[in-house]
Design a protein around this motif. Structure first.
Motif, PDB file in Angstrom:
ATOM      1  N   GLY B 112       0.789  -1.136   0.036  1.00 59.57           N
ATOM      2  CA  GLY B 112      -0.030   0.117   0.005  1.00 59.57           C
ATOM      3  C   GLY B 112       0.809   1.383  -0.076  1.00 59.57           C
ATOM      4  O   GLY B 112       0.650   2.292  -0.760  1.00 59.57           O
ATOM      5  N   SER B 113       1.995   1.140   0.899  1.00 57.83           N
ATOM      6  CA  SER B 113       2.774   2.342   0.889  1.00 57.83           C
ATOM      7  C   SER B 113       3.552   2.721  -0.405  1.00 57.83           C
ATOM      8  O   SER B 113       3.637   3.686  -0.929  1.00 57.83           O
ATOM      9  CB  SER B 113       3.756   2.499   2.008  1.00 57.83           C
ATOM     10  OG  SER B 113       3.565   1.318   2.984  1.00 57.83           O
ATOM     11  N   PHE B 114       3.840   1.582  -0.937  1.00 54.47           N
ATOM     12  CA  PHE B 114       4.578   1.349  -2.271  1.00 54.47           C
ATOM     13  C   PHE B 114       3.569   2.277  -3.280  1.00 54.47           C
ATOM     14  O   PHE B 114       4.127   3.254  -4.179  1.00 54.47           O
ATOM     15  CB  PHE B 114       4.999   0.471  -2.894  1.00 54.47           C
ATOM     16  CG  PHE B 114       6.151  -0.388  -1.883  1.00 54.47           C
ATOM     17  CD1 PHE B 114       7.025   0.652  -1.382  1.00 54.47           C
ATOM     18  CD2 PHE B 114       6.489  -1.719  -1.752  1.00 54.47           C
ATOM     19  CE1 PHE B 114       8.247   0.070  -0.614  1.00 54.47           C
ATOM     20  CE2 PHE B 114       7.504  -2.304  -1.144  1.00 54.47           C
ATOM     21  CZ  PHE B 114       8.332  -1.432  -0.447  1.00 54.47           C
ATOM     22  N   GLY B 115       2.576   1.975  -3.307  1.00 50.81           N
ATOM     23  CA  GLY B 115       1.664   2.441  -4.171  1.00 50.81           C
ATOM     24  C   GLY B 115       1.282   3.914  -4.073  1.00 50.81           C
ATOM     25  O   GLY B 115       1.438   4.893  -4.883  1.00 50.81           O
ATOM     26  N   THR B 116       1.276   4.248  -2.754  1.00 49.82           N
ATOM     27  CA  THR B 116       1.158   5.643  -2.437  1.00 49.82           C
ATOM     28  C   THR B 116       2.418   6.317  -3.121  1.00 49.82           C
ATOM     29  O   THR B 116       2.221   7.418  -3.580  1.00 49.82           O
ATOM     30  CB  THR B 116       0.884   5.654  -0.991  1.00 49.82           C
ATOM     31  OG1 THR B 116      -0.074   4.921  -0.575  1.00 49.82           O
ATOM     32  CG2 THR B 116       0.352   7.333  -0.660  1.00 49.82           C
ATOM     33  N   ALA B 117       3.621   5.902  -2.584  1.00 47.05           N
ATOM     34  CA  ALA B 117       4.836   6.580  -2.929  1.00 47.05           C
ATOM     35  C   ALA B 117       4.553   6.738  -4.596  1.00 47.05           C
ATOM     36  O   ALA B 117       5.395   7.797  -4.909  1.00 47.05           O
ATOM     37  CB  ALA B 117       6.044   5.724  -2.625  1.00 47.05           C
ATOM     38  N   VAL B 118       4.534   5.915  -5.342  1.00 40.10           N
ATOM     39  CA  VAL B 118       4.629   5.948  -6.947  1.00 40.10           C
ATOM     40  C   VAL B 118       3.452   6.921  -7.247  1.00 40.10           C
ATOM     41  O   VAL B 118       3.742   7.927  -8.075  1.00 40.10           O
ATOM     42  CB  VAL B 118       4.019   4.597  -7.705  1.00 40.10           C
ATOM     43  CG1 VAL B 118       3.675   4.770  -8.997  1.00 40.10           C
ATOM     44  CG2 VAL B 118       5.386   3.605  -7.202  1.00 40.10           C
ATOM     45  N   PHE B 119       2.336   7.052  -6.662  1.00 41.63           N
ATOM     46  CA  PHE B 119       1.331   8.103  -6.855  1.00 41.63           C
ATOM     47  C   PHE B 119       1.866   9.258  -6.778  1.00 41.63           C
ATOM     48  O   PHE B 119       1.739  10.330  -7.363  1.00 41.63           O
ATOM     49  CB  PHE B 119       0.058   7.909  -6.118  1.00 41.63           C
ATOM     50  CG  PHE B 119      -1.245   8.666  -6.297  1.00 41.63           C
ATOM     51  CD1 PHE B 119      -1.816   8.733  -7.715  1.00 41.63           C
ATOM     52  CD2 PHE B 119      -1.569   9.827  -5.566  1.00 41.63           C
ATOM     53  CE1 PHE B 119      -2.732   9.656  -7.965  1.00 41.63           C
ATOM     54  CE2 PHE B 119      -2.698  10.721  -5.614  1.00 41.63           C
ATOM     55  CZ  PHE B 119      -3.145  10.627  -6.727  1.00 41.63           C
ATOM     56  N   ILE B 120       2.514   9.730  -5.440  1.00 38.07           N
ATOM     57  CA  ILE B 120       2.776  10.922  -4.987  1.00 38.07           C
ATOM     58  C   ILE B 120       4.244  11.442  -6.281  1.00 38.07           C
ATOM     59  O   ILE B 120       3.931  12.548  -6.736  1.00 38.07           O
ATOM     60  CB  ILE B 120       3.437  10.753  -3.510  1.00 38.07           C
ATOM     61  CG1 ILE B 120       2.486  10.844  -2.602  1.00 38.07           C
ATOM     62  CG2 ILE B 120       4.407  12.162  -3.364  1.00 38.07           C
ATOM     63  CD1 ILE B 120       2.900  10.545  -1.403  1.00 38.07           C
ATOM     64  N   THR B 121       5.020  10.492  -6.501  1.00 41.49           N
ATOM     65  CA  THR B 121       5.974  11.066  -7.508  1.00 41.49           C
ATOM     66  C   THR B 121       5.310  11.188  -8.879  1.00 41.49           C
ATOM     67  O   THR B 121       5.788  11.964  -9.692  1.00 41.49           O
ATOM     68  CB  THR B 121       6.983   9.879  -7.734  1.00 41.49           C
ATOM     69  OG1 THR B 121       6.214   8.494  -8.033  1.00 41.49           O
ATOM     70  CG2 THR B 121       7.903   9.564  -6.697  1.00 41.49           C
ATOM     71  N   TYR B 122       4.037  10.415  -9.087  1.00 44.76           N
ATOM     72  CA  TYR B 122       3.245  10.740 -10.160  1.00 44.76           C
ATOM     73  C   TYR B 122       2.733  12.541 -10.351  1.00 44.76           C
ATOM     74  O   TYR B 122       2.856  13.015 -11.409  1.00 44.76           O
ATOM     75  CB  TYR B 122       2.100   9.881 -10.312  1.00 44.76           C
ATOM     76  CG  TYR B 122       1.112  10.178 -11.379  1.00 44.76           C
ATOM     77  CD1 TYR B 122       1.452  10.489 -12.574  1.00 44.76           C
ATOM     78  CD2 TYR B 122      -0.328   9.948 -11.091  1.00 44.76           C
ATOM     79  CE1 TYR B 122       0.431  10.761 -13.599  1.00 44.76           C
ATOM     80  CE2 TYR B 122      -1.228   9.721 -11.978  1.00 44.76           C
ATOM     81  CZ  TYR B 122      -0.889  10.396 -13.329  1.00 44.76           C
ATOM     82  OH  TYR B 122      -1.778  10.560 -14.151  1.00 44.76           O
ATOM     83  N   LEU B 123       2.781  12.976  -9.100  1.00 45.18           N
ATOM     84  CA  LEU B 123       2.213  14.275  -8.994  1.00 45.18           C
ATOM     85  C   LEU B 123       3.180  15.287  -8.928  1.00 45.18           C
ATOM     86  O   LEU B 123       2.900  16.433  -9.068  1.00 45.18           O
ATOM     87  CB  LEU B 123       1.224  14.467  -7.922  1.00 45.18           C
ATOM     88  CG  LEU B 123      -0.075  13.704  -7.812  1.00 45.18           C
ATOM     89  CD1 LEU B 123      -0.670  14.039  -6.543  1.00 45.18           C
ATOM     90  CD2 LEU B 123      -0.854  14.366  -9.086  1.00 45.18           C
ATOM     91  N   VAL B 124       4.622  14.874  -8.911  1.00 47.93           N
ATOM     92  CA  VAL B 124       5.591  16.017  -8.832  1.00 47.93           C
ATOM     93  C   VAL B 124       5.965  16.402  -9.982  1.00 47.93           C
ATOM     94  O   VAL B 124       6.155  15.673 -10.852  1.00 47.93           O
ATOM     95  CB  VAL B 124       7.082  15.196  -7.996  1.00 47.93           C
ATOM     96  CG1 VAL B 124       8.074  16.233  -8.084  1.00 47.93           C
ATOM     97  CG2 VAL B 124       6.621  14.682  -6.842  1.00 47.93           C
ATOM     98  N   PRO B 125       5.812  17.734 -10.025  1.00 44.16           N
ATOM     99  CA  PRO B 125       5.986  18.541 -11.256  1.00 44.16           C
ATOM    100  C   PRO B 125       7.497  18.553 -11.803  1.00 44.16           C
ATOM    101  O   PRO B 125       8.386  18.730 -10.751  1.00 44.16           O
ATOM    102  CB  PRO B 125       5.560  19.863 -11.464  1.00 44.16           C
ATOM    103  CG  PRO B 125       5.480  20.054  -9.548  1.00 44.16           C
ATOM    104  CD  PRO B 125       5.513  18.745  -8.995  1.00 44.16           C
ATOM    105  N   PRO B 126       7.944  18.287 -12.858  1.00 41.35           N
ATOM    106  CA  PRO B 126       9.340  18.118 -13.260  1.00 41.35           C
ATOM    107  C   PRO B 126      10.136  19.738 -12.858  1.00 41.35           C
ATOM    108  O   PRO B 126      11.215  19.628 -12.576  1.00 41.35           O
ATOM    109  CB  PRO B 126       9.328  18.132 -14.669  1.00 41.35           C
ATOM    110  CG  PRO B 126       8.072  17.377 -15.119  1.00 41.35           C
ATOM    111  CD  PRO B 126       7.170  17.710 -14.124  1.00 41.35           C
TER     112      PRO B 126
END
Lengths: 313, 285
Positions: B112-126
């Motif tokens: 679950g936390s890995f999924g959240t981590a991936v989701f957060i990095t998805y939202l990090v703007p370049p």
């Protein structure tokens, strides 16, 4: 594998086979396999997202210049930035830019989605045409807008003058403060509108027809149906799209960098373009990093709301 | 009579819909049309304030395109873009398939936390990370080369593709997988031979979006590469075609049009994938 096992057996190394078998059994366990598969992604994201993020924080607390790793200076960079008029202007610009662009994208996006959801001919072609600005490289299409807003040959002004809407020579779009902000907002809306329209359209399609039929039987007008059936059911989709777009509008770089480079007199600078100017062109990595970290509170808020929304689902 | 009236009402409604759609379609397409027209105009016409700007009056020319091919490194930029996009997209796709399957299907502690981590990095703007990344690229000895981009593009492709693929993997029925496992297939075989073929639309989608995102990327390509021969098409056109004098609009528009062609071709070919990927990535997520 089979060959090597047979070779091992022939060599009288039966224990080797047992070890291979044990290895196989070990990696077939669900958790081992699961960790194994996610490992490459985690390594990548740790090294190239989490670590640079830590570095950004470190840079922002030091007087780090391109080519000369500096010393720890505490909050000096932040103090200097907050006292800087250009930065304050940038904060204001960012909120004006994001506020106007998001509002326009939401209103026009919902309107466009409603139109596209109707039973029209050439549906696929229409959707394809409307989505195009979102697919073409933004930096390149912004060049087209740059030419359309040219100080002398602007096609926008040419048309408006011929239609008698304005008097010649018309505004210098990218050279006058309010017009420049309007121009970058227009281009951002132009580029972001398809994303809103197509996602909202998907949301519209998922509303069961029976809801509308029931409302119609109850004598609801089409306007009432929109406000009391469509909009409440669209709320989840709209929430996701708006949150998502907030962070990417707030952190926009391409459009402003190409159209105005933050000018005239810094009235269109956003965090990203200012960070680029100070951190890269000016070489002051410490201050540049501090400026781009001001994107973080907005990011954190969006992440928080998105996660809460997903969990509730 | 009633039916005639209702037909008329329906026609009126359709006419109204088209009338309302027209400004949107015009708004969306006019800039492209205008860029296209501009790229074929003679300079004399381009810089004539009296000429109607909407179409070509004094004959179309290809001088601006000739200029691109003969006097700039346009073809090299296109080649760079192609290499970067294909490699970065392929690497990211492999990583994302593995991660997406793991997150969507396997049960283990921390998933679950890995999924959240991936989701957060998805939202990090370049734009938040380009400054420190430029230093990382330096340390890796990749500065000013296309490999700087091959290494950094997966940072936004992997989270996105993982998230997209998770949705597709979830649609594969569990029973199919369990059957394969019971029949003695290893977990890796099950993923590659059973699950992946059933998620092909998702993989195509992730590949298309991955390629498009790489091709269109601007801030990393602008920041990490400075030598003209190593630039990507988007940065080459925007940064190198703007010369000292003001008469460059023709070749600038020609460059913008040509550098968009690969994306337009893929887009027209796979339109439905784009629409479904866009909504899957944002809405299902």
């Amino acid at each position: 594998m089979a060959v090597s096992q047979r070779a091992l057996e022939a060599a009288g190394l039966g224990g080797g086979r047992g070890r291979l078998e044990r290895l196989r059994q070990w990696r077939e366990q669900e958790h081992v396999f699961g960790y194994g598969l996610i490992l490459p992604a985690l390594v990548l994201l740790t090294c190239l997202v989490a670590y640079p993020f830590g570095m950004a924080i470190y840079f922002s607390l030091s007087d780090y210049w391109v080519g000369s790793p500096g010393q720890f200076v505490g909050l000096t960079n932040y103090r200097e930035i907050l006292g800087n008029d250009v930065f304050r202007q940038t904060v204001q610009n960012s909120f004006v830019f994001t506020g106007f662009a998001l509002t326009l994208k939401t209103l026009l996006g919902v309107w466009l989605a409603v139109l596209l959801a109707r039973d029209v001919r050439f549906k696929r072609v229409l959707r394809g045409a409307v989505l195009l600005p979102w697919v073409i490289p933004t930096a390149l299409s912004t060049l087209g807008w740059w030419w359309m807003f040219d100080s002398l040959y602007s096609v926008v002004n040419w048309t408006a003058i011929r239609l008698g809407l304005i008097s010649a020579p018309g505004p210098n779009w990218l050279g006058q403060t309010n017009y420049a902000m309007a121009a970058v907002i227009i281009v951002n809306v132009w580029r972001g509108l398809p994303f809103f329209a197509i996602t909202v359209l998907a949301g519209l399609m998922s509303i069961p027809r029976e809801f509308y039929e029931a409302a119609e039987v109850d004598g609801a007008s089409s306007r009432q149906r929109f406000w009391h059936v469509t909009l409440p059911l669209l709320k989840p989709v709209l929430a996701v799209v708006i949150l998502f777009s907030t962070i990417f509008t707030f952190s926009d770089f391409n459009i402003v960098q190409i159209l105005t480079r933050g000018g005239p007199v810094n009235t269109t600078h956003l965090f990203a373009t200012l960070a680029y100017q100070i951190g890269l062109q000016g070489g002051n990595l410490g201050q540049g990093a501090a400026i781009s970290l001001f994107l973080f509170p907005m990011l954190a808020m969006v992440v928080f709301l998105q996660l809460r929304y997903i969990r509730r689902d | 009579m009633a039916s005639a009236a209702s037909v008329r009402a329906r026609r009126l409604r359709a006419a109204l819909t088209y009338a309302n759609l027209t400004p949107f379609v015009f708004f969306a397409l006019f800039p492209f049309y205008f860029m296209f027209v501009t790229s074929f105009k003679r300079n004399a016409e381009l810089y004539n304030l009296k000429a109607v700007p909407f179409w070509i009056q004094t004959g179309a020319i290809t001088d601006h395109y000739d200029f691109l091919f003969r006097r700039t490194e346009f073809l090299i930029w296109m080649k760079n873009s192609l290499i970067v996009s294909v490699i970065a997209m392929s690497i990211s796709l492999v990583i994302a398939i593995l991660a997406g399957y793991s997150l969507a299907r396997l049960r283990y502690r921390g998933v679950g936390s890995f999924g959240t981590a991936v989701f957060i990095t998805y939202l990090v703007p370049p734009t938040l990370l380009f400054l420190p990344l430029s230093q990382v690229v330096n340390w890796l000895g990749l500065s000013d080369s296309i490999w700087a981009l091959v290494v950094t593009y997966p940072t936004f492709l992997v989270p996105f593709s993982t998230w997209l693929l998770m949705g597709y993997f979830r649609t594969v029925p569990r029973e199919v997988e369990e059957c394969a496992l019971v029949d003695g297939a290893s977990r890796l075989q099950t993923l590659l031979r059973i699950v992946l073929p059933m998620a092909v639309p998702g993989v195509v989608c992730a590949a298309l979006f991955g390629f498009t995102l790489c091709w269109n990327e601007f801030i990393y390509a602008l920041t990490f590469v400075s030598q003209s021969g190593n630039k990507t098409a988007v940065v080459g056109v925007t940064a190198d075609l703007i010369r000292g004098d003001i008469y460059y609009w023709g070749s600038l528009m020609a460059g913008a049009v040509l550098a968009s062609v690969p994306i337009v071709v893929i887009y027209v070919w796979f339109l439905d994938y784009y629409v479904s990927g866009l909504t899957a990535g944002a809405v299902k997520g």
